[in-house]
Design a protein around this motif. Structure first.
Motif, PDB file in Angstrom:
ATOM      1  N   UNK A 173       0.837  -1.201   0.000  1.00 36.10           N
ATOM      2  CA  UNK A 173       0.000   0.000   0.000  1.00 36.10           C
ATOM      3  C   UNK A 173       0.874   1.255   0.000  1.00 36.10           C
ATOM      4  N   UNK A 174       0.574   2.176  -0.892  1.00 38.46           N
ATOM      5  CA  UNK A 174       1.450   3.330  -1.080  1.00 38.46           C
ATOM      6  C   UNK A 174       1.126   4.511  -0.172  1.00 38.46           C
ATOM      7  N   UNK A 175       0.010   4.460   0.571  1.00 37.72           N
ATOM      8  CA  UNK A 175      -0.391   5.588   1.419  1.00 37.72           C
ATOM      9  C   UNK A 175      -0.274   5.223   2.896  1.00 37.72           C
ATOM     10  N   UNK A 176       0.444   6.046   3.652  1.00 41.26           N
ATOM     11  CA  UNK A 176       0.647   5.770   5.073  1.00 41.26           C
ATOM     12  C   UNK A 176      -0.664   5.752   5.842  1.00 41.26           C
ATOM     13  N   UNK A 177      -1.586   6.632   5.471  1.00 44.62           N
ATOM     14  CA  UNK A 177      -2.829   6.740   6.220  1.00 44.62           C
ATOM     15  C   UNK A 177      -3.742   5.535   5.970  1.00 44.62           C
ATOM     16  N   UNK A 178      -3.628   4.945   4.795  1.00 42.51           N
ATOM     17  CA  UNK A 178      -4.382   3.719   4.532  1.00 42.51           C
ATOM     18  C   UNK A 178      -3.809   2.549   5.321  1.00 42.51           C
ATOM     19  N   UNK A 179      -2.494   2.535   5.498  1.00 43.77           N
ATOM     20  CA  UNK A 179      -1.880   1.492   6.316  1.00 43.77           C
ATOM     21  C   UNK A 179      -2.358   1.607   7.763  1.00 43.77           C
ATOM     22  N   UNK A 180      -2.456   2.840   8.263  1.00 38.35           N
ATOM     23  CA  UNK A 180      -2.972   3.037   9.613  1.00 38.35           C
ATOM     24  C   UNK A 180      -4.419   2.561   9.717  1.00 38.35           C
ATOM     25  N   UNK A 181      -5.213   2.844   8.692  1.00 34.28           N
ATOM     26  CA  UNK A 181      -6.603   2.382   8.681  1.00 34.28           C
ATOM     27  C   UNK A 181      -6.662   0.857   8.697  1.00 34.28           C
ATOM     28  N   UNK A 182      -5.754   0.204   7.976  1.00 38.22           N
ATOM     29  CA  UNK A 182      -5.699  -1.258   7.954  1.00 38.22           C
ATOM     30  C   UNK A 182      -5.379  -1.802   9.342  1.00 38.22           C
ATOM     31  N   UNK A 183      -4.428  -1.175  10.029  1.00 35.66           N
ATOM     32  CA  UNK A 183      -4.082  -1.605  11.384  1.00 35.66           C
ATOM     33  C   UNK A 183      -5.269  -1.441  12.327  1.00 35.66           C
ATOM     34  N   UNK A 184      -6.016  -0.356  12.149  1.00 38.08           N
ATOM     35  CA  UNK A 184      -7.199  -0.138  12.997  1.00 38.08           C
ATOM     36  C   UNK A 184      -8.257  -1.201  12.737  1.00 38.08           C
TER      37      UNK A 184
END
Length: 217
Positions: A173-184
Protein backbone atom coordinates in the motif's frame (compact mmCIF):
# COMPACT_ATOMS: atom_id res chain seq x y z
CA UNK A 1 -62.13 -21.92 -36.26
CA UNK A 2 -58.65 -23.42 -36.60
CA UNK A 3 -57.37 -20.29 -38.31
CA UNK A 4 -58.65 -18.15 -35.42
CA UNK A 5 -56.87 -20.35 -32.86
CA UNK A 6 -53.66 -20.21 -34.88
CA UNK A 7 -53.87 -16.43 -35.09
CA UNK A 8 -54.45 -16.17 -31.34
CA UNK A 9 -51.50 -18.45 -30.64
CA UNK A 10 -49.24 -16.44 -32.97
CA UNK A 11 -50.35 -13.19 -31.33
CA UNK A 12 -49.61 -14.62 -27.87
CA UNK A 13 -46.12 -15.74 -28.93
CA UNK A 14 -45.45 -12.31 -30.42
CA UNK A 15 -46.63 -10.57 -27.24
CA UNK A 16 -44.44 -12.75 -25.02
CA UNK A 17 -41.44 -12.23 -27.31
CA UNK A 18 -41.99 -8.45 -27.30
CA UNK A 19 -42.29 -8.43 -23.50
CA UNK A 20 -38.95 -10.19 -23.01
CA UNK A 21 -37.29 -7.94 -25.60
CA UNK A 22 -38.40 -4.86 -23.68
CA UNK A 23 -37.24 -6.36 -20.35
CA UNK A 24 -33.81 -7.19 -21.77
CA UNK A 25 -33.50 -3.65 -23.11
CA UNK A 26 -34.41 -2.17 -19.73
CA UNK A 27 -31.93 -4.40 -17.91
CA UNK A 28 -29.22 -3.52 -20.43
CA UNK A 29 -29.84 0.20 -19.91
CA UNK A 30 -29.60 -0.28 -16.15
CA UNK A 31 -26.30 -2.14 -16.51
CA UNK A 32 -24.90 0.64 -18.69
CA UNK A 33 -25.68 3.14 -15.95
CA UNK A 34 -24.05 1.06 -13.21
CA UNK A 35 -20.96 0.46 -15.35
CA UNK A 36 -20.17 4.17 -15.61
CA UNK A 37 -18.14 5.95 -12.93
CA UNK A 38 -19.08 9.39 -11.73
CA UNK A 39 -16.96 12.11 -13.26
CA UNK A 40 -16.48 15.82 -12.64
CA UNK A 41 -16.22 17.70 -9.37
CA UNK A 42 -19.36 19.85 -9.46
CA UNK A 43 -20.72 18.01 -6.39
CA UNK A 44 -17.37 17.54 -4.65
CA UNK A 45 -17.31 18.39 -0.94
CA UNK A 46 -14.68 20.73 0.51
CA UNK A 47 -14.16 21.76 4.11
CA UNK A 48 -11.86 24.62 5.03
CA UNK A 49 -10.17 24.25 1.65
CA UNK A 50 -9.60 20.52 2.04
CA UNK A 51 -11.10 18.10 -0.46
CA UNK A 52 -13.17 15.42 1.28
CA UNK A 53 -12.45 11.84 0.16
CA UNK A 54 -13.85 8.53 1.33
CA UNK A 55 -12.41 5.06 0.95
CA UNK A 56 -12.95 1.43 1.91
CA UNK A 57 -10.92 -1.57 2.93
CA UNK A 58 -12.74 -4.51 1.32
CA UNK A 59 -12.14 -7.67 3.34
CA UNK A 60 -13.30 -11.26 3.64
CA UNK A 61 -12.57 -14.25 5.84
CA UNK A 62 -10.57 -17.12 4.42
CA UNK A 63 -12.54 -20.34 4.16
CA UNK A 64 -11.94 -22.49 7.22
CA UNK A 65 -9.73 -19.94 8.99
CA UNK A 66 -12.11 -18.30 11.50
CA UNK A 67 -10.67 -20.24 14.44
CA UNK A 68 -7.13 -18.94 14.07
CA UNK A 69 -5.45 -17.42 17.13
CA UNK A 70 -4.28 -14.45 15.03
CA UNK A 71 -7.09 -12.53 13.30
CA UNK A 72 -4.61 -11.43 10.61
CA UNK A 73 -4.35 -15.05 9.49
CA UNK A 74 -8.12 -15.21 8.98
CA UNK A 75 -8.45 -12.23 6.68
CA UNK A 76 -7.83 -11.22 3.10
CA UNK A 77 -8.15 -7.64 1.86
CA UNK A 78 -8.66 -6.41 -1.68
CA UNK A 79 -6.19 -3.88 -3.07
CA UNK A 80 -6.25 -2.16 -6.46
CA UNK A 81 -3.64 -0.58 -8.68
CA UNK A 82 -3.57 3.18 -9.09
CA UNK A 83 -4.71 4.52 -12.44
CA UNK A 84 -1.14 5.54 -13.20
CA UNK A 85 0.11 2.08 -12.29
CA UNK A 86 2.59 3.33 -9.70
CA UNK A 87 1.58 1.32 -6.67
CA UNK A 88 -1.32 -0.33 -4.91
CA UNK A 89 -3.94 1.14 -2.63
CA UNK A 90 -7.47 0.68 -1.32
CA UNK A 91 -10.46 2.13 -3.21
CA UNK A 92 -11.13 5.80 -2.51
CA UNK A 93 -12.63 8.86 -4.15
CA UNK A 94 -14.45 12.12 -3.66
CA UNK A 95 -17.31 12.45 -1.17
CA UNK A 96 -20.09 14.27 -3.02
CA UNK A 97 -22.89 16.53 -1.83
CA UNK A 98 -25.76 14.17 -2.68
CA UNK A 99 -24.53 11.18 -0.66
CA UNK A 100 -23.55 10.14 2.83
CA UNK A 101 -20.02 9.01 3.68
CA UNK A 102 -21.07 5.36 3.66
CA UNK A 103 -22.85 5.78 0.31
CA UNK A 104 -19.71 7.37 -1.14
CA UNK A 105 -17.56 4.55 0.25
CA UNK A 106 -19.83 1.89 -1.25
CA UNK A 107 -19.95 3.67 -4.63
CA UNK A 108 -16.21 4.19 -4.89
CA UNK A 109 -15.52 0.58 -3.96
CA UNK A 110 -17.91 -0.70 -6.60
CA UNK A 111 -16.54 1.64 -9.28
CA UNK A 112 -12.86 1.00 -8.62
CA UNK A 113 -12.70 -2.54 -7.22
CA UNK A 114 -15.92 -4.13 -8.46
CA UNK A 115 -17.14 -5.46 -5.13
CA UNK A 116 -20.22 -4.87 -3.00
CA UNK A 117 -20.98 -5.64 0.61
CA UNK A 118 -21.69 -4.24 4.06
CA UNK A 119 -20.05 -0.92 4.92
CA UNK A 120 -19.19 -1.05 8.61
CA UNK A 121 -18.35 1.64 11.16
CA UNK A 122 -15.85 4.34 10.26
CA UNK A 123 -12.19 3.59 11.03
CA UNK A 124 -11.18 7.22 11.32
CA UNK A 125 -10.25 10.46 9.62
CA UNK A 126 -6.82 11.40 8.30
CA UNK A 127 -5.50 14.69 6.93
CA UNK A 128 -2.83 14.50 4.26
CA UNK A 129 -1.33 16.33 1.31
CA UNK A 130 -1.23 15.00 -2.24
CA UNK A 131 2.29 14.98 -3.66
CA UNK A 132 0.89 14.95 -7.18
CA UNK A 133 -1.58 17.83 -6.97
CA UNK A 134 -0.17 19.76 -3.98
CA UNK A 135 -3.67 19.68 -2.46
CA UNK A 136 -4.83 19.15 1.11
CA UNK A 137 -7.31 16.35 1.81
CA UNK A 138 -9.40 14.89 4.60
CA UNK A 139 -9.72 11.14 4.13
CA UNK A 140 -12.29 8.90 5.82
CA UNK A 141 -11.91 5.12 5.74
CA UNK A 142 -14.48 2.36 6.28
CA UNK A 143 -14.29 -1.44 6.30
CA UNK A 144 -16.43 -3.26 3.75
CA UNK A 145 -17.27 -6.91 4.36
CA UNK A 146 -17.44 -8.22 0.79
CA UNK A 147 -20.57 -10.14 -0.21
CA UNK A 148 -20.37 -9.91 -3.99
CA UNK A 149 -17.47 -9.77 -6.44
CA UNK A 150 -18.59 -8.39 -9.81
CA UNK A 151 -17.42 -9.76 -13.13
CA UNK A 152 -17.81 -6.35 -14.78
CA UNK A 153 -17.31 -2.96 -13.14
CA UNK A 154 -16.68 0.62 -14.30
CA UNK A 155 -12.88 0.80 -13.93
CA UNK A 156 -11.95 -2.80 -14.75
CA UNK A 157 -9.92 -1.63 -17.77
CA UNK A 158 -8.09 1.00 -15.71
CA UNK A 159 -7.09 -0.97 -12.63
CA UNK A 160 -6.02 -4.40 -11.45
CA UNK A 161 -7.50 -5.89 -8.28
CA UNK A 162 -5.90 -8.51 -6.06
CA UNK A 163 -6.75 -10.26 -2.81
CA UNK A 164 -3.85 -10.20 -0.35
CA UNK A 165 -2.98 -11.13 3.19
CA UNK A 166 -2.80 -8.33 5.77
CA UNK A 167 1.00 -8.31 5.75
CA UNK A 168 1.18 -8.27 1.95
CA UNK A 169 -1.28 -5.38 1.72
CA UNK A 170 0.61 -3.42 4.35
CA UNK A 171 3.82 -3.84 2.36
CA UNK A 172 2.43 -2.75 -1.03
CA UNK A 173 0.00 0.00 0.00
CA UNK A 174 1.45 3.33 -1.08
CA UNK A 175 -0.39 5.59 1.42
CA UNK A 176 0.65 5.77 5.07
CA UNK A 177 -2.83 6.74 6.22
CA UNK A 178 -4.38 3.72 4.53
CA UNK A 179 -1.88 1.49 6.32
CA UNK A 180 -2.97 3.04 9.61
CA UNK A 181 -6.60 2.38 8.68
CA UNK A 182 -5.70 -1.26 7.95
CA UNK A 183 -4.08 -1.61 11.38
CA UNK A 184 -7.20 -0.14 13.00
CA UNK A 185 -9.38 -2.64 11.16
CA UNK A 186 -7.25 -5.57 12.33
CA UNK A 187 -7.29 -4.30 15.93
CA UNK A 188 -11.06 -3.80 15.81
CA UNK A 189 -11.74 -7.29 14.49
CA UNK A 190 -9.31 -8.74 17.05
CA UNK A 191 -11.17 -6.92 19.83
CA UNK A 192 -14.49 -8.24 18.56
CA UNK A 193 -13.09 -11.77 18.39
CA UNK A 194 -11.71 -11.63 21.93
CA UNK A 195 -14.95 -10.10 23.19
CA UNK A 196 -16.99 -12.90 21.63
CA UNK A 197 -14.70 -15.53 23.12
CA UNK A 198 -14.99 -13.95 26.59
CA UNK A 199 -18.77 -13.91 26.25
CA UNK A 200 -18.76 -17.62 25.37
CA UNK A 201 -16.56 -18.39 28.39
CA UNK A 202 -18.88 -16.39 30.68
CA UNK A 203 -21.88 -18.30 29.35
CA UNK A 204 -20.12 -21.63 29.91
CA UNK A 205 -19.18 -20.60 33.45
CA UNK A 206 -22.77 -19.62 34.17
CA UNK A 207 -23.98 -22.99 32.89
CA UNK A 208 -21.37 -24.73 35.05
CA UNK A 209 -22.42 -22.77 38.15
CA UNK A 210 -26.07 -23.57 37.50
CA UNK A 211 -25.29 -27.29 37.26
CA UNK A 212 -23.31 -27.15 40.51
CA UNK A 213 -26.22 -25.46 42.28
CA UNK A 214 -28.59 -28.14 41.03
CA UNK A 215 -26.33 -30.91 42.31
CA UNK A 216 -26.21 -29.31 45.75
CA UNK A 217 -30.00 -29.28 46.03
Amino acid sequence: MLSTQQNSHSFLKLSVSLFFTIMVALVSQENVVTLVSRTGRELQRYRKGRRQVVGCIPYRYKIGEKNSLDVSDELEVLVISSQKGKGMLFPKGGWELDESQKEAALRETMEEAGVRGIVEGKLGKWSFKSKTYDTLYDGYMFPLLVQEELEFWPEQNLRQRRWMSISEARDVCQHWWMKEALDRLVNRLLGQKLGSEKQVLRSLNCIGDAKSDLLKV
